[in-house]
Design a protein around this motif. Structure first.
Motif, short mmCIF file in Angstrom:
data_model
loop_
_atom_site.label_atom_id
_atom_site.label_comp_id
_atom_site.label_asym_id
_atom_site.label_seq_id
_atom_site.Cartn_x
_atom_site.Cartn_y
_atom_site.Cartn_z
N CYS A 367 17.80 46.67 100.12
CA CYS A 367 18.72 47.70 99.61
C CYS A 367 17.98 49.01 99.41
O CYS A 367 16.94 49.05 98.78
CB CYS A 367 19.29 47.28 98.24
SG CYS A 367 20.72 46.24 98.36
N THR A 368 18.53 50.08 99.96
CA THR A 368 17.95 51.39 99.66
C THR A 368 18.98 52.20 98.88
O THR A 368 20.18 52.16 99.18
CB THR A 368 17.56 52.16 100.95
OG1 THR A 368 18.68 52.14 101.82
CG2 THR A 368 16.36 51.53 101.64
N PRO A 369 18.53 52.92 97.86
CA PRO A 369 19.48 53.65 97.01
C PRO A 369 20.17 54.78 97.76
O PRO A 369 19.55 55.45 98.58
CB PRO A 369 18.60 54.23 95.89
CG PRO A 369 17.26 53.65 96.04
CD PRO A 369 17.13 53.07 97.41
N ILE A 370 21.45 54.97 97.45
CA ILE A 370 22.18 56.14 97.94
C ILE A 370 22.22 57.11 96.75
O ILE A 370 22.69 56.74 95.67
CB ILE A 370 23.61 55.77 98.36
CG1 ILE A 370 23.58 54.72 99.47
CG2 ILE A 370 24.40 57.02 98.80
CD1 ILE A 370 24.94 54.09 99.78
N TYR A 371 21.67 58.30 96.96
CA TYR A 371 21.57 59.25 95.86
C TYR A 371 22.60 60.36 95.95
O TYR A 371 22.97 60.78 97.03
CB TYR A 371 20.18 59.90 95.84
CG TYR A 371 19.08 58.99 95.34
CD1 TYR A 371 19.06 58.58 94.01
CD2 TYR A 371 18.06 58.56 96.19
CE1 TYR A 371 18.05 57.75 93.54
CE2 TYR A 371 17.05 57.74 95.72
CZ TYR A 371 17.04 57.34 94.40
OH TYR A 371 16.05 56.53 93.93
#
Ligand code: IMP
Length: 430
Positions: A367-371
């Motif tokens: 999972c990569t954060p959506i900022y």
């Protein structure tokens, strides 16, 4: 009358101490319901600093009943020392002001040894625990071999319980290369400490239910944070208790209806101590700056905390699992002076957008954060006592947090001082 549960809504260290102290002034009873002396709550009352680990925060205020519930694990030697230290600071603690549930499990020296031996192996088993024996004691509780406060009162029972525990522990210790426990020495240590603990022992479930009937206000004081919950946290990098608000009922012996309001404590950014996933962790200058400005060192172990941007996705999740009615947002002032702020609003997993952190470890790792970016503010928010004292960008940040986590701000804390708080809704109000 309203009863309030206070829970940390991240990985602990959200600044619960100040809020709990603020609320405990309005409460008649303050009850701990999980965790042990892995917790560290710092209170500043009339200029005096109190550092509490096992004792409920209410002890420093006169005229309150403080309660250690059955959901807690208690190190009796630590407790006796903590009581002595607090008494030296001029606080009165008596069996009328402090009660310990008779069914509270005891942390014994071999629990701490086991905890530290496992952590010291530097293997895949490492969690980054506080080394205080919390996990091994909870294991013994569910393994039906723990020694509880009430067992201290009868020598024959105590011997039986110790033998039951040692069958398990000596086998385990042999595997870890530790000496067997000296049974007679342990028993004599327990007999020695018993008279210092037993005067505080009480049927807490009964006392609390009577207090509730009498219309007294109860404050349930959570320790750690919901992301360290044994079921809903980032397992296995969690503590060994249920941290979420539902535990306030089972950890004290009250029905779920006794809880009228759940206050989640939320830091305006994110920190974590120990190992485990942390999607918004910052390993750059911004992370360094958050740590320095926020004085992010553990109260219990002195370890440096990992720091990162606010993760609205995770807090939305913990607000749901704890049924949070309102939050107390803390340490907003640490964000002063950042040109741009980022908030994690979701994750990207294999090209898909996720609105929660999945449970499977391999998925979490991918999972990569959506900022979302927001403009910061250059003015100081430290010590603000009303919305009018806050820059427009800071208010926008707070409002966006509320929207994203789907939960309103009840309190805004702008410094460690009690007065530096903006009250939107009193959690004790009916
Ligand atoms: P344990 O509770 O000592 O078994 O530690 C398990 C995990 O919970 C580790 O990552 C600890 O750093 C974390 N932990 C335990 N108590 C606290 C706390 O009061 N604040 C923050 N983290 C904690």
């Amino acid at each position: 009358m309203a009863n309030v549960v206070v829970v940390g809504a991240q990985w602990g260290d959200e600044g619960k101490g100040k809020i709990v102290d603020w609320l405990s002034e309005r409460a008649d009873v303050i009850a701990r319901f999980q965790g042990g002396h892995n917790a560290g709550h710092t209170l500043v009352v009339d200029g005096t600093v109190y550092k509490l680990h096992a004792l409920p925060s209410g002890v420093v205020r006169g005229g309150k009943l403080s309660v250690i519930g059955n959901g807690v694990v208690l190190d009796p030697w630590h407790l006796v020392k903590e009581i002595a230290g607090i008494r030296e600071q001029g606080v009165t603690i008596t069996p009328e002001t402090l009660m310990i549930a008779e069914n509270t499990p005891l942390i014994l020296p071999f629990h701490g040894e086991l905890d530290r031996a496992r952590e010291g192996q530097n293997s895949v088993a490492k969690i980054g625990t506080t080394g205080r024996g919390i996990g091994p004691c909870y294991e013994d509780k569910v393994g039906r071999r723990v020694i509880r406060v009430a067992d201290l009162a009868d020598n024959a029972t105590l011997e039986l319980r110790v033998d039951r525990a040692l069958v398990h522990h000596n086998a385990l210790r042999a595997g870890l290369g530790l000496e067997p426990v000296d049974r007679d020495d342990l028993l004599s240590q327990l007999r020695e400490i018993a008279p210092q603990i037993l005067p505080f022992a009480a049927p807490v479930w009964k006392v609390l239910n009577e207090k509730r009937k009498a219309g007294k206000r109860i404050l349930f004081e959570g320790a750690q944070g919901a992301l360290l919950d044994i079921d809903f946290g980032t397992y296995p990098f969690v503590t060994s208790s249920n941290v979420i608000a539902g535990q306030a009922a089972t950890g004290t012996g009250m029905g779920p209806g006794a809880i009228n309001y759940v206050l989640g404590i939320v830091k305006a950014y994110t920190t974590r101590v120990g190992e485990g996933p942390f999607p918004t962790e910052l390993l750059d200058e911004d992370g360094q700056r958050l740590g320095e400005r926020g004085h992010e060192f553990g109260t219990t172990t002195g370890r440096k905390r990992r720091c990162g941007w606010f993760d609205a996705c995770l807090v939305r999740q913990t607000c749901a699992t704890s049924g949070v009615d309102g939050i107390s947002l803390t340490k907003l002032d640490v964000l002063d002076g950042f040109e741009t702020l980022k908030i994690c609003v979701g994750y990207e997993l294999d090209g898909e957008r996720m609105d929660y952190l999945p449970t499977a470890a391999d998925q979490q790792a991918r999972c990569t954060p959506i900022y979302e970016e927001m403009p910061g503010w250059s003015e100081s928010t430290e010590g603000a006592r009303s919305w009018a004292d806050l820059p427009a960008e800071a208010i926008k940040y707070v409002r966006r947090v509320e929207e994203l986590i789907e939960c309103p701000v009840a309190l805004l804390s702008t410094s460690p001082e009690r007065e530096d708080t903006i009250l939107v809704r009193d959690p004790f109000a009916d």
